[in-house]
Motif scaffolding. Structure first.
Motif, PDB file in Angstrom:
ATOM      1  N   MET A  29      35.178  31.706  34.250  1.00 54.34           N
ATOM      2  CA  MET A  29      35.684  31.195  33.161  1.00 54.34           C
ATOM      3  C   MET A  29      36.310  32.516  32.482  1.00 54.34           C
ATOM      4  O   MET A  29      35.668  33.421  32.578  1.00 54.34           O
ATOM      5  CB  MET A  29      34.681  30.399  32.126  1.00 54.34           C
ATOM      6  N   ALA A  30      37.368  32.206  31.705  1.00 53.01           N
ATOM      7  CA  ALA A  30      38.111  33.044  31.045  1.00 53.01           C
ATOM      8  C   ALA A  30      38.356  32.731  29.528  1.00 53.01           C
ATOM      9  O   ALA A  30      38.521  31.287  29.214  1.00 53.01           O
ATOM     10  CB  ALA A  30      39.478  33.765  31.723  1.00 53.01           C
ATOM     11  N   LYS A  31      38.523  33.735  28.701  1.00 53.84           N
ATOM     12  CA  LYS A  31      38.898  33.469  27.249  1.00 53.84           C
ATOM     13  C   LYS A  31      40.049  32.390  27.304  1.00 53.84           C
ATOM     14  O   LYS A  31      41.195  32.735  27.837  1.00 53.84           O
ATOM     15  CB  LYS A  31      39.109  34.542  26.464  1.00 53.84           C
ATOM     16  N   LYS A  32      39.959  31.405  26.425  1.00 53.94           N
ATOM     17  CA  LYS A  32      40.977  30.259  26.432  1.00 53.94           C
ATOM     18  C   LYS A  32      42.537  30.896  25.867  1.00 53.94           C
ATOM     19  O   LYS A  32      43.528  30.341  26.372  1.00 53.94           O
ATOM     20  CB  LYS A  32      40.624  29.177  25.588  1.00 53.94           C
ATOM     21  N   GLU A  33      42.314  31.998  25.365  1.00 50.16           N
ATOM     22  CA  GLU A  33      43.524  32.579  24.837  1.00 50.16           C
ATOM     23  C   GLU A  33      44.564  33.078  26.007  1.00 50.16           C
ATOM     24  O   GLU A  33      45.802  33.071  26.086  1.00 50.16           O
ATOM     25  CB  GLU A  33      43.274  33.769  23.900  1.00 50.16           C
ATOM     26  N   LEU A  34      43.987  33.207  27.074  1.00 48.83           N
ATOM     27  CA  LEU A  34      44.625  33.892  28.350  1.00 48.83           C
ATOM     28  C   LEU A  34      45.446  32.503  29.049  1.00 48.83           C
ATOM     29  O   LEU A  34      46.515  32.560  29.701  1.00 48.83           O
ATOM     30  CB  LEU A  34      44.086  34.066  29.556  1.00 48.83           C
ATOM     31  N   PHE A  35      45.269  31.265  28.411  1.00 41.01           N
ATOM     32  CA  PHE A  35      45.741  30.136  28.972  1.00 41.01           C
ATOM     33  C   PHE A  35      46.931  29.510  27.972  1.00 41.01           C
ATOM     34  O   PHE A  35      47.706  28.676  28.145  1.00 41.01           O
ATOM     35  CB  PHE A  35      44.893  28.956  29.160  1.00 41.01           C
ATOM     36  N   ASP A  36      47.205  30.250  26.731  1.00 41.12           N
ATOM     37  CA  ASP A  36      47.912  29.735  25.843  1.00 41.12           C
ATOM     38  C   ASP A  36      49.529  29.863  26.266  1.00 41.12           C
ATOM     39  O   ASP A  36      50.434  28.992  26.108  1.00 41.12           O
ATOM     40  CB  ASP A  36      48.031  30.637  24.563  1.00 41.12           C
ATOM     41  N   ASN A  37      49.763  31.038  27.336  1.00 34.36           N
ATOM     42  CA  ASN A  37      50.935  31.157  27.593  1.00 34.36           C
ATOM     43  C   ASN A  37      51.042  30.470  28.919  1.00 34.36           C
ATOM     44  O   ASN A  37      50.440  30.335  29.950  1.00 34.36           O
ATOM     45  CB  ASN A  37      51.110  32.607  27.951  1.00 34.36           C
ATOM     46  N   PRO A  38      52.230  29.333  29.266  1.00 35.55           N
ATOM     47  CA  PRO A  38      52.420  28.839  30.400  1.00 35.55           C
ATOM     48  C   PRO A  38      52.240  29.557  31.844  1.00 35.55           C
ATOM     49  O   PRO A  38      51.836  29.064  32.666  1.00 35.55           O
ATOM     50  CB  PRO A  38      53.996  28.165  30.338  1.00 35.55           C
ATOM     51  N   VAL A  39      52.939  30.936  31.722  1.00 34.99           N
ATOM     52  CA  VAL A  39      52.620  31.806  32.798  1.00 34.99           C
ATOM     53  C   VAL A  39      51.350  32.074  33.094  1.00 34.99           C
ATOM     54  O   VAL A  39      50.672  32.036  34.334  1.00 34.99           O
ATOM     55  CB  VAL A  39      53.675  33.118  32.741  1.00 34.99           C
ATOM     56  N   GLY A  40      50.596  32.411  32.075  1.00 28.93           N
ATOM     57  CA  GLY A  40      49.023  32.727  32.251  1.00 28.93           C
ATOM     58  C   GLY A  40      48.357  31.725  32.522  1.00 28.93           C
ATOM     59  O   GLY A  40      47.369  31.612  33.342  1.00 28.93           O
ATOM     60  N   ARG A  41      48.536  30.301  32.034  1.00 25.59           N
ATOM     61  CA  ARG A  41      48.066  29.308  32.606  1.00 25.59           C
ATOM     62  C   ARG A  41      48.286  28.906  34.053  1.00 25.59           C
ATOM     63  O   ARG A  41      46.982  28.714  34.708  1.00 25.59           O
ATOM     64  CB  ARG A  41      48.303  27.859  31.886  1.00 25.59           C
ATOM     65  N   VAL A  42      49.354  28.957  34.725  1.00 24.87           N
ATOM     66  CA  VAL A  42      49.859  28.706  35.818  1.00 24.87           C
ATOM     67  C   VAL A  42      48.973  29.779  36.976  1.00 24.87           C
ATOM     68  O   VAL A  42      48.124  29.527  37.710  1.00 24.87           O
ATOM     69  CB  VAL A  42      51.258  28.708  36.126  1.00 24.87           C
ATOM     70  N   PHE A  43      49.203  30.937  36.447  1.00 19.72           N
ATOM     71  CA  PHE A  43      48.400  32.242  37.390  1.00 19.72           C
ATOM     72  C   PHE A  43      46.956  32.118  37.366  1.00 19.72           C
ATOM     73  O   PHE A  43      46.422  31.983  38.493  1.00 19.72           O
ATOM     74  CB  PHE A  43      48.640  33.602  36.385  1.00 19.72           C
ATOM     75  N   PHE A  44      46.169  31.722  35.944  1.00 13.16           N
ATOM     76  CA  PHE A  44      44.696  31.569  36.111  1.00 13.16           C
ATOM     77  C   PHE A  44      44.298  30.502  36.697  1.00 13.16           C
ATOM     78  O   PHE A  44      43.301  30.630  37.611  1.00 13.16           O
ATOM     79  CB  PHE A  44      44.196  32.028  34.753  1.00 13.16           C
ATOM     80  N   LYS A  45      44.890  29.290  36.498  1.00 10.14           N
ATOM     81  CA  LYS A  45      44.377  28.203  37.337  1.00 10.14           C
ATOM     82  C   LYS A  45      44.676  28.431  38.876  1.00 10.14           C
ATOM     83  O   LYS A  45      43.951  27.846  39.668  1.00 10.14           O
ATOM     84  CB  LYS A  45      45.146  26.944  36.737  1.00 10.14           C
ATOM     85  N   SER A  46      45.725  28.890  39.431  1.00 15.18           N
ATOM     86  CA  SER A  46      45.845  29.161  40.667  1.00 15.18           C
ATOM     87  C   SER A  46      44.823  30.087  41.303  1.00 15.18           C
ATOM     88  O   SER A  46      44.510  30.144  42.442  1.00 15.18           O
ATOM     89  CB  SER A  46      47.290  29.746  41.129  1.00 15.18           C
ATOM     90  N   LEU A  47      44.076  31.132  40.554  1.00 15.91           N
ATOM     91  CA  LEU A  47      42.783  31.709  40.773  1.00 15.91           C
ATOM     92  C   LEU A  47      41.385  31.053  40.687  1.00 15.91           C
ATOM     93  O   LEU A  47      40.460  31.739  40.677  1.00 15.91           O
ATOM     94  CB  LEU A  47      42.794  33.127  40.116  1.00 15.91           C
ATOM     95  N   PHE A  48      41.671  29.672  40.307  1.00 11.29           N
ATOM     96  CA  PHE A  48      40.523  28.850  39.994  1.00 11.29           C
ATOM     97  C   PHE A  48      39.668  29.324  38.863  1.00 11.29           C
ATOM     98  O   PHE A  48      38.473  29.147  38.619  1.00 11.29           O
ATOM     99  CB  PHE A  48      39.524  28.896  41.257  1.00 11.29           C
ATOM    100  N   VAL A  49      40.314  29.900  37.810  1.00 12.51           N
ATOM    101  CA  VAL A  49      39.660  30.228  36.598  1.00 12.51           C
ATOM    102  C   VAL A  49      40.003  29.166  35.459  1.00 12.51           C
ATOM    103  O   VAL A  49      40.923  28.610  35.551  1.00 12.51           O
ATOM    104  CB  VAL A  49      40.338  31.559  36.056  1.00 12.51           C
ATOM    105  N   PHE A  50      38.893  28.902  34.685  1.00  9.24           N
ATOM    106  CA  PHE A  50      39.060  27.753  33.669  1.00  9.24           C
ATOM    107  C   PHE A  50      38.862  28.437  32.441  1.00  9.24           C
ATOM    108  O   PHE A  50      38.034  29.493  32.367  1.00  9.24           O
ATOM    109  CB  PHE A  50      38.121  26.487  34.098  1.00  9.24           C
TER     110      PHE A  50
END
Length: 176
Positions: A29-50
């Motif tokens: 799990m990672a701080k939700k702020e990393l998912f605010d950016n569309p690129v960050g959201r795709v990147f982290f989800k591809s690494l199975f991070v939530f």
């Protein structure tokens, strides 16, 4: 399934741990702020991070971590809740203990040496596995999260001391 509990010194810590645990790489799990950016959201989800909201007891993230463990996946978490600005460790949050107590999953403590080796590689110290069920047998249920948290913190402190003693020994040997 197991829970990796590690100190957090760098943004690449999850990658370092995944490289060391090739057989079953933990999901984080990672701080939700990393998912605010569309690129960050795709990147982290591809690494199975939530995402996790660190400002509250984020039950959605806790349920996600429990589901991962039920599904036989490894789960990684940094119990300090943030990267450390020093070589020391901050006080642990109780979420890791709560997840461990609820799931019964063993906890594997990993201490990441803040200093790189001469080869530029990160050095990891792996501690004794912590079994929440064994702690529960000797602890009042109301104090279980505290007992597990204290055990994790003590194990991480032991690993930190081991790292320091080895580092000091190498410095003395190099000077001699």
């Amino acid at each position: 399934p197991y829970i990796v509990c590690a100190n957090h010194i760098s943004a690449v810590d999850p990658i370092i741990i995944c490289a060391a645990t090739r057989r079953q790489q933990p999901r984080y799990m990672a701080k939700k702020e990393l998912f605010d950016n569309p690129v960050g959201r795709v990147f982290f989800k591809s690494l199975f991070v939530f995402p996790v909201n660190r400002k509250t007891a984020d039950m959605k993230s806790i349920r996600q971590s429990l589901k991962l463990l039920r599904d036989g996946k490894a789960f990684g978490i940094f119990p300090e809740g943030r990267r450390s600005a020093t070589d020391g460790m901050d006080e642990f949050e109780k979420g890791t203990a709560f997840i461990a107590a609820k799931s019964g999953a063993p906890i594997v403590p990993i201490y990441i040496n803040p200093k790189k080796s001469r080869s530029g590689r990160s050095l990891l110290y792996v501690g004794d596995v912590i079994l929440p069920g064994e702690i529960a047998e000797h602890c009042d249920r109301r104090m279980l999260n505290d007992a597990i948290t204290n055990r994790m913190q003590n194990e991480m402190e032991k690993l930190s001391l081991l790292m320091r003693s080895e580092t000091e020994g190498k410095k003395r040997t190099a000077r001699d």
